[in-house]
Design an enzyme around this catalytic site. Structure first.
Site, mmCIF file in Angstrom:
data_model
loop_
_atom_site.group_PDB
_atom_site.id
_atom_site.type_symbol
_atom_site.label_atom_id
_atom_site.label_comp_id
_atom_site.label_asym_id
_atom_site.label_seq_id
_atom_site.Cartn_x
_atom_site.Cartn_y
_atom_site.Cartn_z
ATOM 1 N N GLY A 45 0.773 -1.248 0.000
ATOM 2 C CA GLY A 45 0.000 0.000 0.000
ATOM 3 C C GLY A 45 0.797 1.287 0.000
ATOM 4 O O GLY A 45 0.334 2.296 -0.522
ATOM 5 N N GLU A 99 3.599 4.048 6.125
ATOM 6 C CA GLU A 99 2.385 3.243 5.950
ATOM 7 C C GLU A 99 1.370 4.008 5.108
ATOM 8 O O GLU A 99 1.323 5.243 5.173
ATOM 9 C CB GLU A 99 1.756 2.999 7.337
ATOM 10 C CG GLU A 99 1.878 1.591 7.851
ATOM 11 C CD GLU A 99 0.971 0.587 7.155
ATOM 12 O OE1 GLU A 99 0.903 0.564 5.909
ATOM 13 O OE2 GLU A 99 0.332 -0.202 7.859
ATOM 14 N N ASP A 103 -5.631 1.977 10.436
ATOM 15 C CA ASP A 103 -7.052 1.694 10.645
ATOM 16 C C ASP A 103 -7.194 1.275 12.120
ATOM 17 O O ASP A 103 -7.258 2.123 13.005
ATOM 18 C CB ASP A 103 -7.420 0.588 9.640
ATOM 19 C CG ASP A 103 -8.893 0.259 9.564
ATOM 20 O OD1 ASP A 103 -9.513 0.103 10.609
ATOM 21 O OD2 ASP A 103 -9.427 0.130 8.452
ATOM 22 N N THR A 104 -7.178 -0.017 12.437
ATOM 23 C CA THR A 104 -7.233 -0.444 13.843
ATOM 24 C C THR A 104 -5.901 -0.180 14.550
ATOM 25 O O THR A 104 -5.848 -0.098 15.771
ATOM 26 C CB THR A 104 -7.509 -1.958 13.941
ATOM 27 O OG1 THR A 104 -6.437 -2.649 13.284
ATOM 28 C CG2 THR A 104 -8.821 -2.324 13.288
ATOM 29 N N GLY A 105 -4.816 -0.111 13.771
ATOM 30 C CA GLY A 105 -3.486 0.065 14.356
ATOM 31 C C GLY A 105 -2.762 -1.253 14.597
ATOM 32 O O GLY A 105 -1.618 -1.259 15.041
ATOM 33 N N LYS A 131 -7.688 6.584 10.392
ATOM 34 C CA LYS A 131 -9.121 6.574 10.725
ATOM 35 C C LYS A 131 -9.201 6.693 12.244
ATOM 36 O O LYS A 131 -9.160 5.675 12.957
ATOM 37 C CB LYS A 131 -9.769 5.265 10.254
ATOM 38 C CG LYS A 131 -9.802 5.092 8.731
ATOM 39 C CD LYS A 131 -10.447 3.764 8.339
ATOM 40 C CE LYS A 131 -10.403 3.533 6.841
ATOM 41 N NZ LYS A 131 -10.825 2.170 6.459
ATOM 42 N N ASP A 159 -5.725 -0.644 -2.094
ATOM 43 C CA ASP A 159 -6.444 -1.545 -2.994
ATOM 44 C C ASP A 159 -7.785 -1.996 -2.431
ATOM 45 O O ASP A 159 -8.005 -1.962 -1.215
ATOM 46 C CB ASP A 159 -5.621 -2.809 -3.251
ATOM 47 C CG ASP A 159 -5.566 -3.708 -2.023
ATOM 48 O OD1 ASP A 159 -5.245 -3.205 -0.929
ATOM 49 O OD2 ASP A 159 -5.883 -4.903 -2.143
HETATM 50 P P1 IMP Z 1 -4.808 -1.920 10.497
HETATM 51 O O1 IMP Z 1 -3.825 -2.996 10.830
HETATM 52 O O2 IMP Z 1 -6.218 -2.280 10.892
HETATM 53 O O3 IMP Z 1 -4.382 -0.551 11.033
HETATM 54 O O4 IMP Z 1 -4.897 -1.834 8.929
HETATM 55 C C1 IMP Z 1 -3.859 -1.306 8.187
HETATM 56 C C2 IMP Z 1 -3.784 -1.896 6.816
HETATM 57 O O5 IMP Z 1 -5.071 -2.300 6.344
HETATM 58 C C3 IMP Z 1 -3.294 -0.852 5.828
HETATM 59 O O6 IMP Z 1 -1.910 -0.915 5.669
HETATM 60 C C4 IMP Z 1 -4.038 -1.191 4.560
HETATM 61 O O7 IMP Z 1 -3.296 -2.136 3.823
HETATM 62 C C5 IMP Z 1 -5.314 -1.848 5.021
HETATM 63 N N1 IMP Z 1 -6.450 -0.892 5.057
HETATM 64 C C6 IMP Z 1 -7.032 -0.340 6.130
HETATM 65 N N2 IMP Z 1 -8.053 0.467 5.794
HETATM 66 C C7 IMP Z 1 -8.118 0.410 4.438
HETATM 67 C C8 IMP Z 1 -8.976 1.062 3.470
HETATM 68 O O8 IMP Z 1 -9.881 1.864 3.766
HETATM 69 N N3 IMP Z 1 -8.710 0.755 2.166
HETATM 70 C C9 IMP Z 1 -7.717 -0.112 1.770
HETATM 71 N N4 IMP Z 1 -6.912 -0.712 2.648
HETATM 72 C C10 IMP Z 1 -7.114 -0.467 3.964
#
Ligand code: IMP
Length: 175
Positions: A45, A99, A103-105, A131, A159
């Protein structure tokens, strides 16, 4: 714009993203004067974000990549798997993890734990998007592009099921 089987609409235009990256690049340039900085892009990403951001940094930096995966379709799986780890050569260096979106971290938590084991001099995080309503972590995002609502976005490196990373604007799911 239809990506795979879902409809998306423009959320952030390429020019808005570039304006923000210019400011982040200037901040990083100031903060890392005289330092040995390595920017580590998290694949897939962050490829476009890192590629543009590093051109706004007026220092001869090192670049590297690591690869992690947590998303399937439009949902986070909650589990983060390392596919390509951090290089041993980051020991003693000032690392900026790059990065696409926090999102959730879960992803930045896991990769920060992994990177600390390699004993860098310092670790900071640059993320294009956050987010805030979903982020559960306590790790600060040192260089943040923009905060967005809790909606699924695609384009500018991000993506939907593998599609749409090439789009120069950022799109949001049109529900
Ligand atoms: P986390 O581990 O929940 O913080 O998610 C992070 C990863 O999820 C990012 O590096 C993205 O690859 C993917 N991601 C999170 N939200 C989105 C979105 O809205 N669109 C596309 N990919 C996302």
């Amino acid at each position: 714009m239809i990506v795979k089987d879902k409809r998306f609409k423009v959320y952030l235009e390429a020019s808005t993203i570039q304006q923000r990256l210019k400011v982040l690049g200037q901040q990083i340039t100031q903060d890392y004067q005289g330092k040995n900085v390595v920017m580590v892009g998290i694949l897939n990403g962050a490829f476009m974000f890192l590629s543009d951001l590093c051109r706004y940094i007026d220092l001869p930096i090192e670049l590297s990549f690591a690869k992690y995966k947590s998303y399937q379709g439009t949902e986070s799986t909650g589990k983060v798997a390392e596919l390509i780890g951090f290089d041993d050569s980051i020991r003693g260096k000032d690392v900026v993890i790059v990065e696409d979106i926090v999102d959730t971290g879960n992803t930045i938590k896991k990769l920060t734990e992994d990177i600390v084991r390699k004993e860098p001099a310092s670790v900071k995080i640059a993320a294009l998007l956050l987010k805030p309503s979903v982020y559960k972590g306590s790790i600060p995002i040192d260089y943040l592009g923009l905060e967005i609502e809790n909606r699924f976005v695609v384009g500018y490196g991000l993506d939907y099921d593998g599609f749409g990373r090439n789009l120069k604007d950022l799109y949001v799911l049109d529900e």
